[in-house]
Structures are given as C-alpha cells and as structure tokens.
Write an enzyme that holds these catalytic residues in place. Structure first.
Site, PDB file in Angstrom:
ATOM      1  N   LEU A 220      -2.395  -0.103  19.518  1.00 43.81           N
ATOM      2  CA  LEU A 220      -2.753   1.000  18.722  1.00 43.81           C
ATOM      3  C   LEU A 220      -1.186   1.702  18.177  1.00 43.81           C
ATOM      4  CD1 LEU A 220      -5.490   2.653  20.738  1.00 43.81           C
ATOM      5  CD2 LEU A 220      -5.629   1.355  18.713  1.00 43.81           C
ATOM      6  N   ASP A 221      -1.100   2.160  17.158  1.00 42.98           N
ATOM      7  CA  ASP A 221       0.011   2.978  16.795  1.00 42.98           C
ATOM      8  C   ASP A 221       0.383   4.140  17.989  1.00 42.98           C
ATOM      9  OD1 ASP A 221       0.380   1.402  14.611  1.00 42.98           O
ATOM     10  OD2 ASP A 221      -0.963   3.029  13.321  1.00 42.98           O
ATOM     11  N   LYS A 222       1.593   4.397  17.969  1.00 34.96           N
ATOM     12  CA  LYS A 222       1.807   5.481  18.814  1.00 34.96           C
ATOM     13  C   LYS A 222       1.142   6.714  18.686  1.00 34.96           C
ATOM     14  CE  LYS A 222       5.476   9.109  19.552  1.00 34.96           C
ATOM     15  NZ  LYS A 222       6.774   9.644  19.047  1.00 34.96           N
TER      16      LYS A 222
END
Length: 327
Positions: free
Chosen positions: A151-153
């Site tokens: 998942l993106d940050k």
C-alpha cells in the site's frame, strides 16, 4: 508486488559477504537472477543483476555473467555480496503493529496511514518491514520479509504477509490468478455523476511529463502495464463522493490514477490534483476488505477494517457513518 522501479543501491565500505546454496529440484530451469533472490532476498533484483554482470556470481565454481542463464537442480550457487544501504536497512525494529489475524503461515496487518511498507531511499528505517522482522524473526529467511503486495505510504488498510516461502509462493500465485480480493474505499473530489458502477480499463505507466507520478498511457507510444478497476458509487456530498473500488490488477497508484482519469482525484491527493481537506493529511484511500485462501489449507479467509478516524470524520461531516455505506 510490489513498486515498478528500484533505485541503484549505495555501496557501503565494508568487507563483502559470500553466500552459497544449492538449487532445489523445484527450481530446475529457473533464471539465475531470479534464483539468487532465494539466498539474497534483501537485495533488489536489479542489484543482483549488477553483481552477475560484475562477475560476483559463480555456478558450480565457474563465474557466470548472464542473468538469464538457466539453472539445473542441485547446481551450487555462490555470490559475493557487498553490503548496501538497502541491505543494511533490513533490521528488526520494535513497532506497535495492528494485527488483525495470524496463524503459522500468514499475518494480516491493518497498516496506518504514514507508514512506509518497504525500505527505500529516504526511508531506510521505521518501515512495516522493519516492524515485521521484530514481530517474527523467522521472516528474515523469507524474501522481502514476506511482503507480497504493498500500500502507498499514505494509504491505510489491510495487507497480508507470508510467514514462510510456501505461503509466499501461494499468495503471489493468488494475486496473479486474481483469486485474492482487495477492496478499497475512496473519497473523490466532486459529486459522482457517472453510472453507479463504472469500470476503468486503462494502462498505467510513468507520466512522461513528470517521472515522479504515474498516468494513463497509450501503450502504442509509451511503456506501461494494463490496469483495470471497478468503481461502485456509495454516497455524495455537495463537493465530493465516496466509492468502493475493486482491483483486478495491482499497478502503482492504480486507484489514484484511475480516479483522476474520471475527473474525481482523491481528496488530499495533491500528486493527482485532489484538493486539500482540513483535518486530512493524506489521500483519502483505505483498503477496507481483504479475502484469500489460507495458503496451506485452502480455507477461505476474509477480513474487514473500518476506516481510521480521519476518514470517519469525513463521513460524519456528511451526516453518515461507515455502517451507512452499502458495501
């Protein structure tokens, strides 16, 4: 799984380490650069290819410089490793991880927004991977510490982590076969005026005008990968919308790019044109649902995680709650 690009690692001034391993029967016919990941999983594949090109890899005592060389069962691989900032980042760190589920094969983690998943330039410590290595030291023997998708940050929500190689192979295969189901909630700019169900099937690649972001591309003129997302309308406010997103592929920033292509960039997503919202310090995206088969037994497993407070607050401003959404 994982991001599409790797930064060239920075070499550290220290003595090289030598590792050796036999090719397993199940790995007969595998490429050399791929097989090296089993004995040096903390290094990127691009870096391992550099070592092969530089003559740092031997097969049965003979130096080999072809990345694509096919291996035979029981071949002896030897690699001379020079530590890098990337490899030194694979260290356990105590972290308060929100475990939703665990068994001997998998962890399911509810990742908070702001937590980087994997060490990368600018984030060599304090990542989910570091926390996982502290939680289960055995993950040091699993490539990428068992991380099979990211998942993106600044995206919150559910992730599954493999605790052994058998589980990792099964989960990677499930992602490729699209039998792992991942669903997201997205808050987009402007009210939704499209069909209640909308499918976007548009390739994604590096934005030719800004290499730091992704974009919908024409594969006839630019490099990229096919991408498909289903969107289901859930609710509108005067200035925004909430939709449920179902991934069929897992490209970098896929939901963010496809929502922007529809004219509904995510709230708080400055990279793709989403407006800032008071009280929201990140893009409004949450992985709320995850379903897959237990790698060893095949038992169906399904999990759900409500959005964190910042996204719940957006709903409350509209007079809604999570339970009001027809998921």
């Amino acid at each position: 799984m994982p991001q599409d690009t790797e930064d060239e690692p920075e070499l550290l001034a220290s003595v090289a380490e030598q590792r050796s391993a036999r090719v397993q029967a199940a790995e007969h016919g595998q490429r050399l650069d791929k097989a090296l990941g089993a004995i040096a999983g903390e290094f990127s594949r691009s870096y391992l290819q550099q070592l092969i090109d530089g003559g740092a890899v031997q097969v049965n005592g003979q130096t080999v410089t072809k990345n694509a060389q096919k291996l035979k069962a029981f071949d002896l691989l030897t690699i001379d490793l020079q530590p890098t900032a990337q490899s030194q980042a694979f260290r356990p760190e105590a972290m308060d991880l929100a475990l939703v589920y665990q068994d001997e094969d998998v962890f399911v983690v509810n990742k908070p927004a702001g937590l980087v998943v994997h060490p990368a330039p600018g984030h060599w410590s304090g990542t989910l991977l570091n926390g996982l290595l502290h939680l289960d030291p055995g993950l040091a023997a699993v490539p990428r510490a068992g991380i099979v998708h990211r998942l993106d940050k600044d995206t919150s929500g559910l992730m599954v982590v493999a605790r052994n190689r058998l589980a990792m192979d099964a989960l990677v295969q499930a992602i490729a076969a699209r039998t792992m189901h991942r669903r997201y909630l997205a808050w987009g700019h402007k009210p939704w005026e499209l069909a209640r169900q909308r499918t976007v099937e548009a390739p994604i690649g590096r934005d030719p005008r800004n290499r730091l972001r992704m974009a919908v591309v024409d594969l006839a003129h630019a490099s990229g990968k096919t991408a498909k997302t289903d969107f289901f309308f859930l609710a509108n406010s005067l200035t925004a919308c909430v939709v449920r997103c179902v991934l069929h592929t897992g490209r970098t920033h896929q939901i963010r790019v496809h929502m922007a292509s529809l004219g509904h960039p995510l709230l708080g997503d400055a990279v793709y044109g989403g407006p800032p919202i008071e009280g929201l310090e990140r893009q409004a995206l949450h992985a709320y649902s995850l379903a897959f088969a237990q790698p060893k037994t095949g038992q169906p497993l399904a999990f759900e995680a409500q959005p964190p407070a910042d996204l719940q607050n957006l709903l409350a401003q509209w007079g809604l709650s999570y339970n009001d959404l027809a998921l």
